[in-house]
Design a protein around this motif. Structure first.
Motif, PDB file in Angstrom:
ATOM      1  N   LYS A 165      -1.843 -59.407  47.209  1.00 54.85           N
ATOM      2  CA  LYS A 165      -2.550 -59.897  46.037  1.00 54.85           C
ATOM      3  C   LYS A 165      -3.593 -60.938  46.416  1.00 54.85           C
ATOM      4  O   LYS A 165      -4.608 -61.098  45.762  1.00 54.85           O
ATOM      5  N   TYR A 166      -3.335 -61.692  47.473  1.00 57.40           N
ATOM      6  CA  TYR A 166      -4.240 -62.758  47.897  1.00 57.40           C
ATOM      7  C   TYR A 166      -4.851 -62.447  49.255  1.00 57.40           C
ATOM      8  O   TYR A 166      -4.149 -62.061  50.176  1.00 57.40           O
ATOM      9  N   GLU A 167      -6.134 -62.656  49.338  1.00 59.75           N
ATOM     10  CA  GLU A 167      -6.773 -62.556  50.633  1.00 59.75           C
ATOM     11  C   GLU A 167      -6.527 -63.863  51.380  1.00 59.75           C
ATOM     12  O   GLU A 167      -6.408 -64.917  50.788  1.00 59.75           O
ATOM     13  N   GLU A 168      -6.468 -63.764  52.694  1.00 60.30           N
ATOM     14  CA  GLU A 168      -6.274 -64.967  53.495  1.00 60.30           C
ATOM     15  C   GLU A 168      -7.613 -65.689  53.627  1.00 60.30           C
ATOM     16  O   GLU A 168      -8.407 -65.414  54.512  1.00 60.30           O
ATOM     17  N   LYS A 169      -7.884 -66.600  52.712  1.00 55.31           N
ATOM     18  CA  LYS A 169      -9.107 -67.371  52.785  1.00 55.31           C
ATOM     19  C   LYS A 169      -8.808 -68.794  52.340  1.00 55.31           C
ATOM     20  O   LYS A 169      -7.871 -69.034  51.573  1.00 55.31           O
ATOM     21  N   PRO A 170      -9.564 -69.770  52.817  1.00 55.67           N
ATOM     22  CA  PRO A 170      -9.284 -71.165  52.509  1.00 55.67           C
ATOM     23  C   PRO A 170      -9.370 -71.434  51.000  1.00 55.67           C
ATOM     24  O   PRO A 170     -10.140 -70.780  50.282  1.00 55.67           O
ATOM     25  N   VAL A 171      -8.602 -72.431  50.564  1.00 57.63           N
ATOM     26  CA  VAL A 171      -8.605 -72.779  49.144  1.00 57.63           C
ATOM     27  C   VAL A 171      -9.982 -73.258  48.707  1.00 57.63           C
ATOM     28  O   VAL A 171     -10.444 -72.942  47.606  1.00 57.63           O
ATOM     29  N   TRP A 172     -10.665 -74.021  49.576  1.00 56.81           N
ATOM     30  CA  TRP A 172     -11.969 -74.545  49.181  1.00 56.81           C
ATOM     31  C   TRP A 172     -12.957 -73.421  48.885  1.00 56.81           C
ATOM     32  O   TRP A 172     -13.834 -73.560  48.015  1.00 56.81           O
ATOM     33  N   ARG A 173     -12.802 -72.300  49.587  1.00 59.43           N
ATOM     34  CA  ARG A 173     -13.703 -71.172  49.332  1.00 59.43           C
ATOM     35  C   ARG A 173     -13.392 -70.536  47.973  1.00 59.43           C
ATOM     36  O   ARG A 173     -14.298 -70.115  47.253  1.00 59.43           O
ATOM     37  N   GLU A 174     -12.101 -70.486  47.622  1.00 60.32           N
ATOM     38  CA  GLU A 174     -11.730 -69.973  46.301  1.00 60.32           C
ATOM     39  C   GLU A 174     -12.299 -70.862  45.197  1.00 60.32           C
ATOM     40  O   GLU A 174     -12.695 -70.374  44.135  1.00 60.32           O
ATOM     41  N   LEU A 175     -12.339 -72.172  45.451  1.00 58.51           N
ATOM     42  CA  LEU A 175     -12.849 -73.093  44.439  1.00 58.51           C
ATOM     43  C   LEU A 175     -14.366 -73.066  44.345  1.00 58.51           C
ATOM     44  O   LEU A 175     -14.940 -73.219  43.264  1.00 58.51           O
ATOM     45  N   LEU A 176     -15.034 -72.865  45.496  1.00 57.22           N
ATOM     46  CA  LEU A 176     -16.497 -72.788  45.481  1.00 57.22           C
ATOM     47  C   LEU A 176     -16.998 -71.460  44.931  1.00 57.22           C
ATOM     48  O   LEU A 176     -18.052 -71.404  44.288  1.00 57.22           O
ATOM     49  N   PHE A 177     -16.246 -70.404  45.195  1.00 59.69           N
ATOM     50  CA  PHE A 177     -16.631 -69.076  44.715  1.00 59.69           C
ATOM     51  C   PHE A 177     -15.467 -68.497  43.899  1.00 59.69           C
ATOM     52  O   PHE A 177     -14.793 -67.557  44.328  1.00 59.69           O
TER      53      PHE A 177
ATOM     54  N   SER B 249     -12.994 -66.734  41.036  1.00 62.51           N
ATOM     55  CA  SER B 249     -12.948 -65.535  40.203  1.00 62.51           C
ATOM     56  C   SER B 249     -13.269 -65.943  38.766  1.00 62.51           C
ATOM     57  O   SER B 249     -13.230 -67.127  38.421  1.00 62.51           O
ATOM     58  N   PRO B 250     -13.607 -64.972  37.897  1.00 61.64           N
ATOM     59  CA  PRO B 250     -13.916 -65.339  36.500  1.00 61.64           C
ATOM     60  C   PRO B 250     -12.798 -66.121  35.822  1.00 61.64           C
ATOM     61  O   PRO B 250     -13.058 -67.077  35.087  1.00 61.64           O
ATOM     62  N   ALA B 251     -11.536 -65.720  36.063  1.00 60.96           N
ATOM     63  CA  ALA B 251     -10.415 -66.437  35.430  1.00 60.96           C
ATOM     64  C   ALA B 251     -10.315 -67.865  35.965  1.00 60.96           C
ATOM     65  O   ALA B 251     -10.137 -68.818  35.194  1.00 60.96           O
ATOM     66  N   LEU B 252     -10.446 -68.045  37.285  1.00 57.16           N
ATOM     67  CA  LEU B 252     -10.378 -69.386  37.872  1.00 57.16           C
ATOM     68  C   LEU B 252     -11.569 -70.233  37.423  1.00 57.16           C
ATOM     69  O   LEU B 252     -11.432 -71.443  37.209  1.00 57.16           O
ATOM     70  N   ARG B 253     -12.730 -69.590  37.255  1.00 50.17           N
ATOM     71  CA  ARG B 253     -13.902 -70.339  36.775  1.00 50.17           C
ATOM     72  C   ARG B 253     -13.636 -70.921  35.390  1.00 50.17           C
ATOM     73  O   ARG B 253     -13.978 -72.068  35.100  1.00 50.17           O
ATOM     74  N   ARG B 254     -13.006 -70.125  34.529  1.00 52.04           N
ATOM     75  CA  ARG B 254     -12.668 -70.620  33.184  1.00 52.04           C
ATOM     76  C   ARG B 254     -11.670 -71.782  33.275  1.00 52.04           C
ATOM     77  O   ARG B 254     -11.770 -72.769  32.534  1.00 52.04           O
ATOM     78  N   MET B 255     -10.699 -71.679  34.175  1.00 58.08           N
ATOM     79  CA  MET B 255      -9.745 -72.768  34.369  1.00 58.08           C
ATOM     80  C   MET B 255     -10.454 -74.048  34.830  1.00 58.08           C
ATOM     81  O   MET B 255     -10.156 -75.149  34.346  1.00 58.08           O
ATOM     82  N   LEU B 256     -11.382 -73.898  35.775  1.00 64.38           N
ATOM     83  CA  LEU B 256     -12.095 -75.065  36.306  1.00 64.38           C
ATOM     84  C   LEU B 256     -12.964 -75.724  35.232  1.00 64.38           C
ATOM     85  O   LEU B 256     -13.018 -76.958  35.144  1.00 64.38           O
TER      86      LEU B 256
END
Length: 530
Positions: free
Chosen positions: A282-294, A296-303
């Motif tokens: 379900k999750y790609e192995e990528k740093p958390v900071w990259r998830e926050l900078l880029f 997903s639409p759902a995470l963008r709404r949360m932010l």
């Protein structure tokens, strides 16, 4: 033979009806069942009480660092009067001295997110206490403005760590039905700290100018000493333990913090899935900071929701109201220092009392209704404060109105925007990014607090105190619109369910758009055939 072999009303060898024997057996069986049920209910009630007390104790100890922030806010409002006189500093230096703590605390909040993912939530709280103690001791012994600023720098980093991690920890250990009220504990302790700061100002103001402000600041070190004791009481967050693949330890913590044992495995499975252990693809192995900078639409709404509510909490002027309440009351006509400090004690008591209302209502009414009531009430009180300072001049009537509306503002803040802001930002983010995303929210909060605290006197000098409160009122009105349109209700949902709610909302919006396109296409075709 003199008897019959069967039949409920028939006679046995002893002359006693056979049905009567069965009846006695049934009565004995029912009595045993009733006793077993009563014992089971008593055991459940005992477990419920034990669990509730344990979770409340964890929430209290986790919130102790927040006393430090509140105490600093309260004590500096009075101590700065004597610091200015003792160290011969200007108004600009006063603004910088007060506001720098909020700005510097963002460094602690930024570092706190990553640190808590590495060493755990519990030990991050311990680190916060140690750093603050160093800063508090430096400020107490400061011989000059420069050394005092160094102490403020250290204290700010410690506060940044503590303010960010406490609500996350409490949200991660709390049962779903009580998470809202428990996660308000950090805000309660901030208010307790503010009130203690005001009381400290009033208690030590009669001492010599060189000594009194140092004692006021030194008292703030005491709450952090209890953190060492707390480390032997509170467990690590079960969510963090699952992220470290320490599932058995997480299960042990959940057994202590959940009233129903049957829910523990279900909750553990949800946490594992959210952490990616049960569904690693379900999750790609990528740093958390990259998830926050880029995101997903759902995470963008949360932010947007999390950062927005944190910023509105501060730019609506609460820290300016609390830090500079003596100056506000001076503008209304209060002259005597002891009366000024007594009026600020009333503000602190009001702020502390009304946070108790939030505790009672947050899990009954929900987050969003409290936020709406809070922001509407704040808007009215801020506008009335501006009108009082602009229209009535100085005098006893103006003083009474100013105290009333300032207390009203902090009361409405305390039942909604104050505590619910931290509750929401600890709830809405996915487990993988929760600490660092919440840290971003705390950074936004601290930056806005610092800007408001460092600019309030200058803005008031340029536009008057009344004009500044009109500005705060307009910002608070925008907060009403933000809450109504963008803040969801999270009452009664597990942290994992809240994550799915944001995801499903985005997906349902996409489906609605697709359905709308289909309907439009059908209508166009129908129009063509007609």
């Amino acid at each position: 033979m003199g008897f019959q072999e069967k039949g409920n009303g028939e006679m046995g060898l002893s002359g006693i009806p056979l049905g009567a024997k069965n009846k006695y057996k049934r009565m004995d069986s029912e009595l045993v069942d009733d006793i077993n049920d009563a014992l089971s209910l008593q055991q459940q009630e005992d477990r419920r009480n034990s669990t509730r007390k344990y979770v409340i104790a964890c929430a209290i100890f986790a919130s102790l660092n927040n006393v430090l922030l509140g105490y600093d806010v309260g004590v500096m409002s009075g101590a700065v009067i004597f610091i200015k006189e003792d160290l011969k500093i200007s108004e600009v230096q006063v603004e910088f001295l007060i506001g720098i703590l909020s700005i510097v605390s963002l460094l602690g909040s930024l570092g706190g997110g990553r640190t808590s993912d590495i060493i755990g939530r519990k030990w991050t709280m311990a680190l916060a206490a140690v750093v603050f103690q160093m800063g508090g001791l430096t400020m107490t012994l400061a011989p000059s403005y420069v050394v005092l600023m160094i102490g403020r720098f250290l204290a700010g980093i410690g506060i940044g760590f503590g303010v960010m991690i406490s609500p996350i920890y409490i949200a991660e250990i709390s049962p779903n039905l009580h998470r809202g009220s428990l996660t308000t504990f950090p805000e309660i302790f901030i208010n307790v700290g503010i009130m203690l700061g005001y009381v400290s100002n009033f208690a030590f103001s009669s001492l010599s100018t060189h000594i009194n402000w140092r004692i006021m600041l030194a008292v703030g070190i005491l709450p952090s000493l209890f953190i060492g004791f707390a480390l032997f009481i509170i467990p690590e967050s079960p969510r963090w333990l699952v992220m470290q693949n320490r599932v058995d330890e997480a299960r042990s913590v959940l057994l202590k913090t959940n009233e129903d044992e049957k829910e523990v495995e279900e909750r553990l499975a949800e946490i594992q899935q959210a952490a990616g252990f049960s569904n690693s693809e379900k999750y790609e192995e990528k740093p958390v900071w990259r998830e926050l900078l880029f995101p997903s639409p759902a995470l963008r709404r949360m932010l947007i929701t999390g950062l927005g509510i944190q910023c509105f909490q501060q730019i609506s002027g609460i820290d300016a109201t609390v830090y500079y309440s003596p100056e506000i009351f001076q503008a209304a006509g209060v002259k005597d220092n002891s009366k000024l400090l007594a009026a600020t004690v009333a503000v602190g008591i009001t702020k502390t009392v009304f946070i108790l209302v939030a505790i009672i209502l947050i899990d009954k009414l929900g987050r969003k209704p409290l936020l709406l009531v809070s922001t509407i009430g704040m808007t009215v009180c801020l506008f009335c404060t501006g009108a009082t300072l602009s229209l009535f001049g100085q005098g006893s009537f103006s003083i009474a109105l100013a105290i009333l509306f300032v207390c009203g503002n902090v009361a409405f803040f305390s039942i909604g925007l104050g505590p619910v802001c931290w509750v929401l930002t600890s709830e809405i983010f996915p487990l993988r990014v929760r600490a660092q995303a919440s840290a971003l929210g705390a950074v936004g909060n601290r930056v806005c607090s610092g800007i408001v605290a460092m600019s309030f006197l200058s803005v008031a000098k340029a536009f008057s105190f009344g004009g500044t409160f009109f500005l705060f009122s307009a910002i608070s009105a925008l907060a009403i619109v933000f809450v109504f349109t963008l803040v969801p209700e999270t009452k009664g949902k597990s942290l994992e369910q809240i994550e799915m709610m944001f995801q499903n909302e985005y997906e349902s919006q996409g489906k609605e758009m697709e359905l709308g396109d289909v309907e439009q296409l059908v209508q166009n075709k129908t129009g063509l055939t007609n």
